[in-house]
Design a protein around this motif. Sequence first.
Motif, PDB file in Angstrom:
ATOM      1  N   GLY A 196       0.880  -1.207   0.150  1.00 25.14           N
ATOM      2  CA  GLY A 196      -0.067   0.126  -0.027  1.00 25.14           C
ATOM      3  C   GLY A 196       0.743   1.354  -0.087  1.00 25.14           C
ATOM      4  O   GLY A 196       0.309   2.502   0.347  1.00 25.14           O
ATOM      5  N   ASP A 197       2.099   1.261  -0.280  1.00 27.88           N
ATOM      6  CA  ASP A 197       3.008   2.330  -0.385  1.00 27.88           C
ATOM      7  C   ASP A 197       3.175   2.719  -1.704  1.00 27.88           C
ATOM      8  O   ASP A 197       4.025   1.989  -2.490  1.00 27.88           O
ATOM      9  CB  ASP A 197       4.366   1.800   0.374  1.00 27.88           C
ATOM     10  N   PHE A 198       2.745   3.929  -2.036  1.00 28.95           N
ATOM     11  CA  PHE A 198       2.943   4.361  -3.304  1.00 28.95           C
ATOM     12  C   PHE A 198       3.889   5.616  -3.236  1.00 28.95           C
ATOM     13  O   PHE A 198       3.886   6.475  -4.238  1.00 28.95           O
ATOM     14  CB  PHE A 198       1.683   4.701  -4.028  1.00 28.95           C
ATOM     15  N   SER A 199       4.598   5.945  -2.239  1.00 27.34           N
ATOM     16  CA  SER A 199       5.515   6.877  -2.084  1.00 27.34           C
ATOM     17  C   SER A 199       6.468   7.261  -3.145  1.00 27.34           C
ATOM     18  O   SER A 199       6.575   8.417  -3.436  1.00 27.34           O
ATOM     19  CB  SER A 199       6.311   7.177  -0.660  1.00 27.34           C
ATOM     20  N   HIS A 200       6.776   6.254  -3.982  1.00 26.06           N
ATOM     21  CA  HIS A 200       7.763   6.280  -5.069  1.00 26.06           C
ATOM     22  C   HIS A 200       7.273   7.125  -6.434  1.00 26.06           C
ATOM     23  O   HIS A 200       7.948   7.689  -6.945  1.00 26.06           O
ATOM     24  CB  HIS A 200       8.465   5.297  -5.580  1.00 26.06           C
ATOM     25  N   LEU A 201       5.847   7.446  -6.298  1.00 32.41           N
ATOM     26  CA  LEU A 201       5.305   7.950  -7.448  1.00 32.41           C
ATOM     27  C   LEU A 201       5.494   9.450  -7.342  1.00 32.41           C
ATOM     28  O   LEU A 201       5.824  10.180  -8.358  1.00 32.41           O
ATOM     29  CB  LEU A 201       3.881   7.582  -7.347  1.00 32.41           C
ATOM     30  N   ALA A 202       5.823  10.048  -6.009  1.00 33.87           N
ATOM     31  CA  ALA A 202       6.321  11.326  -5.862  1.00 33.87           C
ATOM     32  C   ALA A 202       7.587  11.706  -6.543  1.00 33.87           C
ATOM     33  O   ALA A 202       7.832  13.044  -6.284  1.00 33.87           O
ATOM     34  CB  ALA A 202       5.861  11.871  -4.383  1.00 33.87           C
ATOM     35  N   ASP A 203       8.331  10.749  -6.632  1.00 32.88           N
ATOM     36  CA  ASP A 203       9.613  11.059  -7.162  1.00 32.88           C
ATOM     37  C   ASP A 203       9.912  10.920  -8.411  1.00 32.88           C
ATOM     38  O   ASP A 203      11.075  10.904  -9.214  1.00 32.88           O
ATOM     39  CB  ASP A 203      10.778   9.947  -6.491  1.00 32.88           C
ATOM     40  N   ALA A 204       8.613  11.012  -9.297  1.00 37.02           N
ATOM     41  CA  ALA A 204       8.832  10.784 -10.794  1.00 37.02           C
ATOM     42  C   ALA A 204       9.755  12.157 -11.325  1.00 37.02           C
ATOM     43  O   ALA A 204       9.707  13.242 -10.864  1.00 37.02           O
ATOM     44  CB  ALA A 204       7.480  10.964 -11.416  1.00 37.02           C
ATOM     45  N   ALA A 205      10.238  11.751 -12.302  1.00 30.72           N
ATOM     46  CA  ALA A 205      11.313  12.842 -12.996  1.00 30.72           C
ATOM     47  C   ALA A 205      11.380  12.426 -14.397  1.00 30.72           C
ATOM     48  O   ALA A 205      10.852  11.283 -15.028  1.00 30.72           O
ATOM     49  CB  ALA A 205      12.661  12.413 -12.371  1.00 30.72           C
ATOM     50  N   VAL A 206      11.738  13.452 -15.389  1.00 32.81           N
ATOM     51  CA  VAL A 206      11.795  13.484 -16.701  1.00 32.81           C
ATOM     52  C   VAL A 206      13.267  13.839 -16.819  1.00 32.81           C
ATOM     53  O   VAL A 206      13.551  14.781 -16.469  1.00 32.81           O
ATOM     54  CB  VAL A 206      10.841  14.468 -17.398  1.00 32.81           C
ATOM     55  N   ARG A 207      13.704  13.006 -18.059  1.00 35.67           N
ATOM     56  CA  ARG A 207      15.081  13.286 -18.380  1.00 35.67           C
ATOM     57  C   ARG A 207      15.247  13.303 -19.955  1.00 35.67           C
ATOM     58  O   ARG A 207      14.648  12.445 -20.545  1.00 35.67           O
ATOM     59  CB  ARG A 207      16.231  12.388 -17.833  1.00 35.67           C
ATOM     60  N   ALA A 208      16.195  14.421 -20.236  1.00 34.82           N
ATOM     61  CA  ALA A 208      16.603  14.108 -21.881  1.00 34.82           C
ATOM     62  C   ALA A 208      17.844  14.625 -22.058  1.00 34.82           C
ATOM     63  O   ALA A 208      18.420  15.513 -21.353  1.00 34.82           O
ATOM     64  CB  ALA A 208      15.551  15.114 -22.579  1.00 34.82           C
ATOM     65  N   GLU A 209      18.391  14.280 -23.180  1.00 30.98           N
ATOM     66  CA  GLU A 209      19.858  14.780 -23.382  1.00 30.98           C
ATOM     67  C   GLU A 209      20.019  14.579 -24.957  1.00 30.98           C
ATOM     68  O   GLU A 209      19.301  13.857 -25.525  1.00 30.98           O
ATOM     69  CB  GLU A 209      20.763  13.983 -22.671  1.00 30.98           C
ATOM     70  N   GLN A 210      21.005  15.622 -25.504  1.00 26.34           N
ATOM     71  CA  GLN A 210      21.519  15.124 -26.851  1.00 26.34           C
ATOM     72  C   GLN A 210      22.752  14.694 -27.000  1.00 26.34           C
ATOM     73  O   GLN A 210      23.284  14.007 -25.782  1.00 26.34           O
ATOM     74  CB  GLN A 210      21.748  16.445 -27.452  1.00 26.34           C
ATOM     75  N   PRO A 211      23.134  13.870 -27.998  1.00 30.84           N
ATOM     76  CA  PRO A 211      24.391  13.037 -27.916  1.00 30.84           C
ATOM     77  C   PRO A 211      25.532  13.724 -27.563  1.00 30.84           C
ATOM     78  O   PRO A 211      25.589  15.211 -27.444  1.00 30.84           O
ATOM     79  CB  PRO A 211      24.747  12.747 -29.532  1.00 30.84           C
ATOM     80  N   SER A 212      26.485  13.127 -26.685  1.00 34.62           N
ATOM     81  CA  SER A 212      27.478  13.689 -26.156  1.00 34.62           C
ATOM     82  C   SER A 212      28.610  13.527 -27.048  1.00 34.62           C
ATOM     83  O   SER A 212      29.620  14.056 -26.752  1.00 34.62           O
ATOM     84  CB  SER A 212      27.898  12.775 -24.580  1.00 34.62           C
ATOM     85  N   ALA A 213      28.437  12.599 -27.990  1.00 31.07           N
ATOM     86  CA  ALA A 213      29.661  12.680 -29.122  1.00 31.07           C
ATOM     87  C   ALA A 213      28.925  12.370 -30.401  1.00 31.07           C
ATOM     88  O   ALA A 213      27.983  11.725 -30.279  1.00 31.07           O
ATOM     89  CB  ALA A 213      30.744  11.818 -28.676  1.00 31.07           C
TER      90      ALA A 213
END
Length: 247
Positions: free
Chosen positions: A213-230
């Motif tokens: 019944g623990d859904f606390s990890h949903l509050a840690d949602a994150a979005v990430r994006a990046e362009q090529p490093s090389a």
Amino acid sequence: MVNASAVAAGGFSGLPGGVAVSHLSVYDWPAELDGGVCGGTPHMHLTCSEGYVVTGGRGAVQTLTTSGYEVTPLAAGTVAWFTPGTIHRLVNEGDLRITVLMQNSGLPEAGDAVLTLPPQYLTDPETYAAVTVIPADAPEAEQERIARARRDLALEGYEALRSAESPEALAAFHRAAAALVRPRLAEWRERWERGARAAAAATGEQLDRLDRGDFSHLADAAVRAEQPSAYGKFGMCGRLDVYKGTG
């Protein structure tokens, strides 16, 4: 050693499943040994599966396993993948471009690959490195020369394996490849532990929490994006655009 449970408790920030992504433009260099066929360097991975999502052009992937030799056509929209132990060679029949999915956080581009060189070059890591390593600080023309030379050398061993009448030739290559990479296994294990293993552990931890019944990890949602490093790195099969955060 990476503690997968500790990583799981805080979530996993890499791409799903601990895979890595790169964009590949397959070499259009003709190979004299193969009648002018254009393509990359035949090689094999020992612990990683690899997938291709073809985004443009046309070509094929040649594969050699204990089941025999096959050619799989590639065109825009094709998704193809293969498991460890598959010797593979990309053939470019016209501007072949691929998004490559690599298991274990990009381990295939970080050492889990052995080129099909003739046996005398597979005797020890130093001998192998002398004809395969491309210095990052070398001029581009020199990097290209080395990449083409190692491709052609690998084709010599590849053609010998393809034409062998006995399965012992392929078994001998497998033995040599396994011995060659053994000094790096601890490094590979660490990459797997902080990548694919941690990703799977994170899912298990999340399932356990939800079951309580623990859904606390949903509050840690994150979005990430990046362009090529090389851009345009000389890879085994072609020029690579790579992403730092996925490898």
